[in-house]
Design an enzyme around this catalytic site. Structure first.
Site, PDB file in Angstrom:
ATOM      1  N   HIS A 539       0.814  -1.218   0.000  1.00  0.00           N
ATOM      2  CA  HIS A 539       0.000   0.000   0.000  1.00  0.00           C
ATOM      3  C   HIS A 539       0.846   1.267   0.000  1.00  0.00           C
ATOM      4  O   HIS A 539       0.321   2.375  -0.189  1.00  0.00           O
ATOM      5  CB  HIS A 539      -0.942   0.003   1.206  1.00  0.00           C
ATOM      6  CG  HIS A 539      -2.270   0.643   0.936  1.00  0.00           C
ATOM      7  ND1 HIS A 539      -2.497   1.470  -0.141  1.00  0.00           N
ATOM      8  CD2 HIS A 539      -3.454   0.592   1.605  1.00  0.00           C
ATOM      9  CE1 HIS A 539      -3.747   1.890  -0.121  1.00  0.00           C
ATOM     10  NE2 HIS A 539      -4.361   1.372   0.927  1.00  0.00           N
ATOM     11  N   ARG A 540       2.143   1.142   0.198  1.00  0.00           N
ATOM     12  CA  ARG A 540       3.007   2.319   0.092  1.00  0.00           C
ATOM     13  C   ARG A 540       3.134   2.769  -1.361  1.00  0.00           C
ATOM     14  O   ARG A 540       3.377   3.957  -1.638  1.00  0.00           O
ATOM     15  CB  ARG A 540       4.399   2.014   0.650  1.00  0.00           C
ATOM     16  CG  ARG A 540       4.442   1.638   2.113  1.00  0.00           C
ATOM     17  CD  ARG A 540       5.835   1.225   2.516  1.00  0.00           C
ATOM     18  NE  ARG A 540       6.306   0.081   1.715  1.00  0.00           N
ATOM     19  CZ  ARG A 540       7.540  -0.414   1.775  1.00  0.00           C
ATOM     20  NH1 ARG A 540       8.435   0.143   2.577  1.00  0.00           N
ATOM     21  NH2 ARG A 540       7.878  -1.446   1.039  1.00  0.00           N
TER      22      ARG A 540
END
Length: 567
Positions: A539-540
């Site tokens: 999700h980064r």
């Protein structure tokens, strides 16, 4: 004549140490240059270490199971100045080695002839079978099985390409040898009879009675396994072993099989997954119970009292799960020791990789389901052509091409985050890692340049990599360079999961089983083949909306496989 020390070489890029799993030679054995002398397991693969000398094994410096740093001395050889073993000197030195081994071995044979050279020659004449010339082609798993069963791997006829020897060939050879000795004592004869001497292994043949300087693991296991095989063959109506080359089974099922002393490849089953035989724990237990009951019926005399229950599971857990363990009248002894399994090699590498991934990349998993009627039909139409080209066509190549379509549209899923440089690298290659479950743990061989290959080419490459992964024959380089990974847990069973990203990649797609499930069409609920998808992302780097859009592109190409022709 000189003594040369041999150090553990660098068996793979970045490998600092390895576990010496098995010695393939013993002191006094003659070896040739490039002949494998040991099997070493690193954190990446199981490899055979070849000798750098022509000579005679002088001494082994490492025990089996010991971790060895790269560069440490593991073995020494006696070689002459030209690098070859002198015949006369080797024989005399071998005799001295045999005498020294006999003096320090409580179980040594005290009836050896006075002339050591004659003893060595006589032993070789009696025990050494005629073997074909040239190198024997067999994977480490087949060699290990041969040693366990007391079979000379060089005497086995291989049924694979180029005479390659598989585990089934070794078992067939061992069973043939057992049948030849059917006139000997039966399995159920006098309990105080001495154990028969096992057939010579590759490390014993030609050694003139010498024993290895290191203790061999599972000593005596070959006798017990041979006895079990004799008992099963003695029963007239015992179930016939399936003798498959490969079998799909969960790790829990394989554990039950090991505890019950059953080979999962021999367990009969009518269940298949993606064209491969699929064995469950219940199948294993039923097969083990049938073998045990038939063997007991043959061994027990007509007037003998009922035998006491025998714990063949070796595990209270297996008995509780329905295995053939102790009955209520004969409970297991309290305080039985727990089994300890070393945490190293491939298993340790998997653990560290998973830990690093989970604690570095914030995982989010997106689930969706594709309706794949057209995909099922397309594969069915192409299968005859694939079989004509000797290719086993699964759904995996279709999925791989659909993934490439999604990666081209959403390149952030084909990326790597370099934190130190504070940059995201969007990869230009499409190298897909395919997770393969093996007895040693999960391995991820990489198929390179998927965008440039056709369906049949991909199918052939995936099948080859998966087979060699299960045989522990992959080179470390074949598990590097991936840009996106796929895990097909549906081949064993299941719909959805939360796959862990193969860090430093940023996404992985999990595939459930293609099965008929209820779907709504034109306001009615009907049964249709569907493929569950589980997409885990870092999700980064990747937003949830982008992950969903990627999944939609993949599903579109799977639901309309003609779109794959445009790639």
């Amino acid at each position: 004549m000189t003594v040369e020390e041999f150090r553990l070489p660098d068996v793979g890029e970045g490998v600092a140490e390895g576990e010496l799993v098995t010695w393939l030679v013993a002191p006094g054995d003659r070896v040739e240059e490039d002949q494998p002398v040991a099997e070493v397991e690193t954190d990446k693969a199981l490899v055979e270490v070849p000798s750098s000398y022509d000579g005679v094994v002088e001494e082994l410096f490492v025990e089996e199971g010991e971790m060895v740093p790269v560069g440490d001395v593991i073995i020494s050889f006696r070689v002459d100045e030209d690098g070859d073993a002198g015949e006369a000197t080797a024989e005399s030195d071998a005799g001295a080695t045999a005498s020294e081994a006999a003096a320090g071995d409580d179980e040594a044979d005290t009836t050896e002839p006075d002339d050591e050279a004659d003893a060595i020659e006589a032993d070789a004449t009696e025990t050494e079978p005629a073997t074909p010339s040239g190198r024997t082609f067999a994977p480490p798993s087949a060699r290990r099985l041969a040693r366990e069963l007391g079979v000379d791997i060089a005497a086995v006829d291989g049924s694979g390409p180029g005479g390659r020897i598989g585990e089934a060939d070794v078992r067939a050879h061992a069973e043939g040898g057992a049948d030849a000795g059917a006139d000997g004592p039966s399995v159920g004869s006098a309990s105080d009879a001495p154990d028969p001497k096992p057939a010579p292994t590759p490390t014993d043949v030609g050694s003139g009675g010498r024993t290895s300087a290191v203790k061999k693991r599972d000593a005596g296991g070959a006798d017990s396994e041979t006895g079990a095989a004799d008992a099963a063959s003695a029963a007239s109506d015992a179930p016939d072993p399936a003798a498959r080359e490969t079998t799909l089974a969960t790790p829990a099922t394989r554990k039950v099989a090991r505890e019950l002393g059953v080979d999962v490849d021999d367990v009969p089953t009518d269940d298949t997954r993606d064209g491969e035989a699929f064995v469950t724990g219940e199948d294993v237990r039923a097969y083990a119970e049938a073998l045990e009951s038939e063997a007991g019926a043959v061994d027990a005399p007509a007037d003998a009292p009922d035998p006491k229950p025998v714990d063949v599971s070796g595990s209270a857990d297996a008995a509780a799960a329905g295995g053939t363990g102790p009955s209520a009248a004969e409970p297991s002894a309290p305080g039985a020791a727990d089994e300890t399994v070393p945490y190293r090699g491939v298993r340790r590498t998997i653990g560290k990789q998973m830990e690093r991934s989970v604690y570095t990349a914030p995982h989010v998993t997106h689930h969706d389901t594709a309706e794949v009627d057209a995909l099922v039909e397309a594969r069915a139409e192409l299968k005859p052509q694939a079989e004509a080209e000797d290719v086993k066509l699964t759904y995996m190549p279709f999925v791989m091409k659909a993934i490439v379509a999604g990666l081209k549209e959403f390149p952030s899923l084909n990326s790597e985050l370099r934190e130190d440089d504070e940059e995201i690298v969007l990869k230009g290659d499409y190298n897909l890692g395919i997770a393969v479950a093996t007895d040693a743990g999960l391995m991820v061989p990489v198929v390179e340049d998927v965008d440039e290959k056709g369906l049949f080419e991909l199918a052939d490459e995936v099948n080859d990599l998966a087979a060699r992964a299960r045989e522990r024959e992959l080179a470390p380089a074949e598990m590097k360079g991936g840009t996106f990974s796929i895990t097909n847990f549906g081949a064993i069973g299941g719909e959805y999961a939360t796959p862990i990203i193969n860090y430093p990649e940023t996404a992985i797609l999990g595939l459930g089983a293609i099965e008929e499930r209820p779907v709504v069409r034109d306001g009615e609920v009907v049964a249709a083949p569907t493929l569950p998808l589980s997409l885990s992302i870092d999700h980064r780097v990747i937003d949830g909306a982008e992950a969903a859009a990627f999944a939609n592109t993949v599903m579109e190409h799977l639901e309309h496989p003609l779109l794959l022709l445009t790639l």
